[in-house]
Design a protein around this motif. Structure first.
Motif, PDB file in Angstrom:
ATOM      1  N   TRP A   1     -46.981  14.941 -20.075  1.00  0.00           N
ATOM      2  CA  TRP A   1     -45.872  14.354 -19.321  1.00  0.00           C
ATOM      3  C   TRP A   1     -46.363  14.020 -17.911  1.00  0.00           C
ATOM      4  CZ3 TRP A   1     -42.000  12.606 -21.894  1.00  0.00           C
ATOM      5  CH2 TRP A   1     -41.536  13.259 -23.041  1.00  0.00           C
ATOM      6  N   PRO A   2     -46.000  12.868 -17.379  1.00  0.00           N
ATOM      7  CA  PRO A   2     -46.407  12.513 -16.008  1.00  0.00           C
ATOM      8  C   PRO A   2     -45.846  13.522 -15.006  1.00  0.00           C
ATOM      9  CG  PRO A   2     -45.453  10.622 -17.163  1.00  0.00           C
ATOM     10  CD  PRO A   2     -45.168  11.817 -18.006  1.00  0.00           C
ATOM     11  N   GLU A   3     -46.659  13.857 -14.027  1.00  0.00           N
ATOM     12  CA  GLU A   3     -46.189  14.777 -12.991  1.00  0.00           C
ATOM     13  C   GLU A   3     -45.269  14.036 -12.025  1.00  0.00           C
ATOM     14  OE1 GLU A   3     -49.275  16.861 -11.020  1.00  0.00           O
ATOM     15  OE2 GLU A   3     -50.199  17.602 -12.875  1.00  0.00           O
ATOM     16  N   ALA A   4     -44.256  14.711 -11.559  1.00  0.00           N
ATOM     17  CA  ALA A   4     -43.308  14.102 -10.617  1.00  0.00           C
ATOM     18  C   ALA A   4     -44.021  13.716  -9.327  1.00  0.00           C
ATOM     19  CB  ALA A   4     -42.184  15.079 -10.319  1.00  0.00           C
ATOM     20  N   ASP A   5     -43.710  12.529  -8.803  1.00  0.00           N
ATOM     21  CA  ASP A   5     -44.309  12.088  -7.539  1.00  0.00           C
ATOM     22  C   ASP A   5     -43.348  12.361  -6.377  1.00  0.00           C
ATOM     23  OD1 ASP A   5     -42.393  10.259  -8.175  1.00  0.00           O
ATOM     24  OD2 ASP A   5     -43.675   8.476  -7.975  1.00  0.00           O
ATOM     25  N   PHE A   6     -42.536  13.396  -6.533  1.00  0.00           N
ATOM     26  CA  PHE A   6     -41.593  13.801  -5.487  1.00  0.00           C
ATOM     27  C   PHE A   6     -41.491  15.326  -5.518  1.00  0.00           C
ATOM     28  CE2 PHE A   6     -39.385  12.500  -9.367  1.00  0.00           C
ATOM     29  CZ  PHE A   6     -38.723  13.673  -9.719  1.00  0.00           C
ATOM     30  N   ASP A   7     -40.889  15.881  -4.482  1.00  0.00           N
ATOM     31  CA  ASP A   7     -40.694  17.329  -4.397  1.00  0.00           C
ATOM     32  C   ASP A   7     -39.486  17.710  -5.255  1.00  0.00           C
ATOM     33  OD1 ASP A   7     -39.821  19.921  -3.606  1.00  0.00           O
ATOM     34  OD2 ASP A   7     -40.941  19.736  -1.733  1.00  0.00           O
ATOM     35  N   VAL A   8     -39.745  18.331  -6.395  1.00  0.00           N
ATOM     36  CA  VAL A   8     -38.688  18.645  -7.349  1.00  0.00           C
ATOM     37  C   VAL A   8     -37.636  19.569  -6.745  1.00  0.00           C
ATOM     38  CG1 VAL A   8     -38.150  19.705  -9.574  1.00  0.00           C
ATOM     39  CG2 VAL A   8     -40.221  18.315  -9.315  1.00  0.00           C
ATOM     40  N   GLU A   9     -38.086  20.611  -6.050  1.00  0.00           N
ATOM     41  CA  GLU A   9     -37.142  21.579  -5.486  1.00  0.00           C
ATOM     42  C   GLU A   9     -36.271  20.940  -4.414  1.00  0.00           C
ATOM     43  OE1 GLU A   9     -36.535  24.505  -6.749  1.00  0.00           O
ATOM     44  OE2 GLU A   9     -38.055  24.019  -8.260  1.00  0.00           O
ATOM     45  N   GLN A  10     -36.889  20.077  -3.630  1.00  0.00           N
ATOM     46  CA  GLN A  10     -36.129  19.389  -2.585  1.00  0.00           C
ATOM     47  C   GLN A  10     -35.069  18.485  -3.212  1.00  0.00           C
ATOM     48  OE1 GLN A  10     -38.409  17.533   0.636  1.00  0.00           O
ATOM     49  NE2 GLN A  10     -36.958  15.837   0.652  1.00  0.00           N
ATOM     50  N   GLU A  11     -35.443  17.792  -4.267  1.00  0.00           N
ATOM     51  CA  GLU A  11     -34.490  16.913  -4.942  1.00  0.00           C
ATOM     52  C   GLU A  11     -33.359  17.709  -5.582  1.00  0.00           C
ATOM     53  OE1 GLU A  11     -34.421  13.531  -4.792  1.00  0.00           O
ATOM     54  OE2 GLU A  11     -36.012  13.883  -3.337  1.00  0.00           O
ATOM     55  N   LYS A  12     -33.692  18.879  -6.121  1.00  0.00           N
ATOM     56  CA  LYS A  12     -32.657  19.747  -6.682  1.00  0.00           C
ATOM     57  C   LYS A  12     -31.618  20.127  -5.623  1.00  0.00           C
ATOM     58  CE  LYS A  12     -35.167  22.244 -10.340  1.00  0.00           C
ATOM     59  NZ  LYS A  12     -35.649  23.589 -10.741  1.00  0.00           N
ATOM     60  N   ALA A  13     -32.144  20.482  -4.451  1.00  0.00           N
ATOM     61  CA  ALA A  13     -31.254  20.889  -3.368  1.00  0.00           C
ATOM     62  C   ALA A  13     -30.345  19.733  -2.928  1.00  0.00           C
ATOM     63  CB  ALA A  13     -32.074  21.400  -2.180  1.00  0.00           C
ATOM     64  N   LEU A  14     -30.923  18.534  -2.899  1.00  0.00           N
ATOM     65  CA  LEU A  14     -30.143  17.348  -2.507  1.00  0.00           C
ATOM     66  C   LEU A  14     -29.054  17.053  -3.532  1.00  0.00           C
ATOM     67  CD1 LEU A  14     -33.012  15.015  -1.229  1.00  0.00           C
ATOM     68  CD2 LEU A  14     -31.234  16.106   0.153  1.00  0.00           C
ATOM     69  N   VAL A  15     -29.413  17.227  -4.822  1.00  0.00           N
ATOM     70  CA  VAL A  15     -28.429  16.987  -5.872  1.00  0.00           C
ATOM     71  C   VAL A  15     -27.299  18.011  -5.787  1.00  0.00           C
ATOM     72  CG1 VAL A  15     -28.036  17.015  -8.359  1.00  0.00           C
ATOM     73  CG2 VAL A  15     -30.063  15.867  -7.439  1.00  0.00           C
ATOM     74  N   GLU A  16     -27.670  19.274  -5.519  1.00  0.00           N
ATOM     75  CA  GLU A  16     -26.673  20.348  -5.414  1.00  0.00           C
ATOM     76  C   GLU A  16     -25.668  20.052  -4.316  1.00  0.00           C
ATOM     77  OE1 GLU A  16     -25.985  22.856  -7.184  1.00  0.00           O
ATOM     78  OE2 GLU A  16     -27.719  23.055  -8.522  1.00  0.00           O
ATOM     79  N   ARG A  17     -26.142  19.470  -3.217  1.00  0.00           N
ATOM     80  CA  ARG A  17     -25.279  19.202  -2.071  1.00  0.00           C
ATOM     81  C   ARG A  17     -24.525  17.889  -2.187  1.00  0.00           C
ATOM     82  NH1 ARG A  17     -29.938  20.985   0.918  1.00  0.00           N
ATOM     83  NH2 ARG A  17     -30.335  18.857   1.623  1.00  0.00           N
ATOM     84  N   SER A  18     -24.867  17.102  -3.195  1.00  0.00           N
ATOM     85  CA  SER A  18     -24.245  15.772  -3.289  1.00  0.00           C
ATOM     86  C   SER A  18     -22.814  15.845  -3.849  1.00  0.00           C
ATOM     87  CB  SER A  18     -25.093  14.896  -4.226  1.00  0.00           C
ATOM     88  OG  SER A  18     -25.107  15.404  -5.534  1.00  0.00           O
TER      89      SER A  18
END
Length: 284
Positions: free
Chosen positions: A267-284
């Motif tokens: 599987w391709p590795e994410a080219d973004f910070d996964v944990e940071q994106e999780k936090a952003l989604v949680e706050r959205s």
């Protein structure tokens, strides 16, 4: 829960042709490497659908991030041998976005004005795709030999051109799976009659099928010659006994699974910070 009967030996080992292979020696009723019966085969096909789909998605995803690998399944057979069933039932388990199907018919006048490989090269699957050729460049050495449309010298040129073409495909990241679905003459007769006896199948019947049937032995000789000349290490031929449709389907499914596994996909590795994106989604 019923136990799913798997192959005792891989079709990539039992069905691959080797030096000295004789098409006439293949029993079209046999099920090499598989000890199960029809219901077992159907269960195995269903059981492996998800694995096939997951590997295909992995191949497709990798191409979105620069991957160059792809699969090309080449299906050759006499009429009624079951190519359509392979496409609908085996390939049907895959995401259609990642499947590139081309059914080659008689060449047009424009296509005839170029070398025989011209129309084929345009249909080579893109990176990340599983391509399927329903008939292929091999028609140009099979039917041309049967009807004497090409000289022996020209046929030899075409065999060499095919080997060079497939070598280029391999070098560019294409895993080639070449399959001949081998039915008996008697089985073809049964299937043609079954089509004629069922109004819902009349659309599948062509009067041309009977014309080609008259050249059965010539076609078998042409297939033998093509296999002898184009069976290479990077693109070996697999001859599948196809009188039992269910066996042909699980054999092709297994060949595709083996080919995909050999690509060692990830599987391709994410080219973004996964944990940071999780936090952003949680706050959205």
């Amino acid at each position: 829960m019923a136990v799913v009967v798997k192959f005792g030996q891989k079709p990539s080992q039992t069905l691959v042709t080797a030096k000295g292979f004789k098409l006439v020696d293949v029993d079209a009723d046999s099920t090499p490497g598989y000890a199960g019966v029809k219901e077992d085969g159907k269960a195995l096909l269903r059981d492996l659908d998800d694995e096939l789909a997951a590997l295909q998605e992995m191949l497709f995803a990798a191409a979105k991030f620069g991957g160059t690998k792809r699969i090309l399944l080449i299906l050759q057979a006499m009429d009624t041998a079951g190519k359509g069933g392979i496409v609908s039932r085996v390939m049907g388990a895959m995401n259609p976005q990642g499947v590139q199907l081309k059914a080659f018919k008689a060449p047009t006048d424009e296509e005839k004005s170029y070398d025989f490989l011209w129309r084929i090269e345009k249909e080579v699957p893109a990176a990340g795709m599983v391509g399927v050729f329903d008939r292929s460049h091999y028609e140009d050495v099979l039917i041309h030999r049967v009807y004497g449309w090409a000289s022996k010298k020209e046929l030899e040129r075409r065999y060499i051109a095919i080997n060079e073409f497939e070598a280029r495909l391999s070098d560019s990241g294409t895993r080639i799976v070449k399959v001949m679905l081998n039915i008996s003459r008697d089985e073809q007769k049964k299937r043609l009659l079954a089509r004629l006896n069922n109004p819902a199948k009349h659309w599948k019947y062509s009067t041309g099928d009977l014309k080609e049937r008259a050249f059965w032995d010539d076609y078998m000789d042409a297939y033998q010659a093509a296999i002898d000349a184009t069976n290479t290490k990077i693109a070996p031929w697999h001859v599948i006994p196809a009188n039992k449709k269910w066996y042909a389907r699980i054999a092709v499914q297994q060949l595709l699974l083996d080919a995909l596994k050999e690509l060692k996909l990830k599987w391709p590795e994410a080219d973004f910070d996964v944990e940071q994106e999780k936090a952003l989604v949680e706050r959205s």
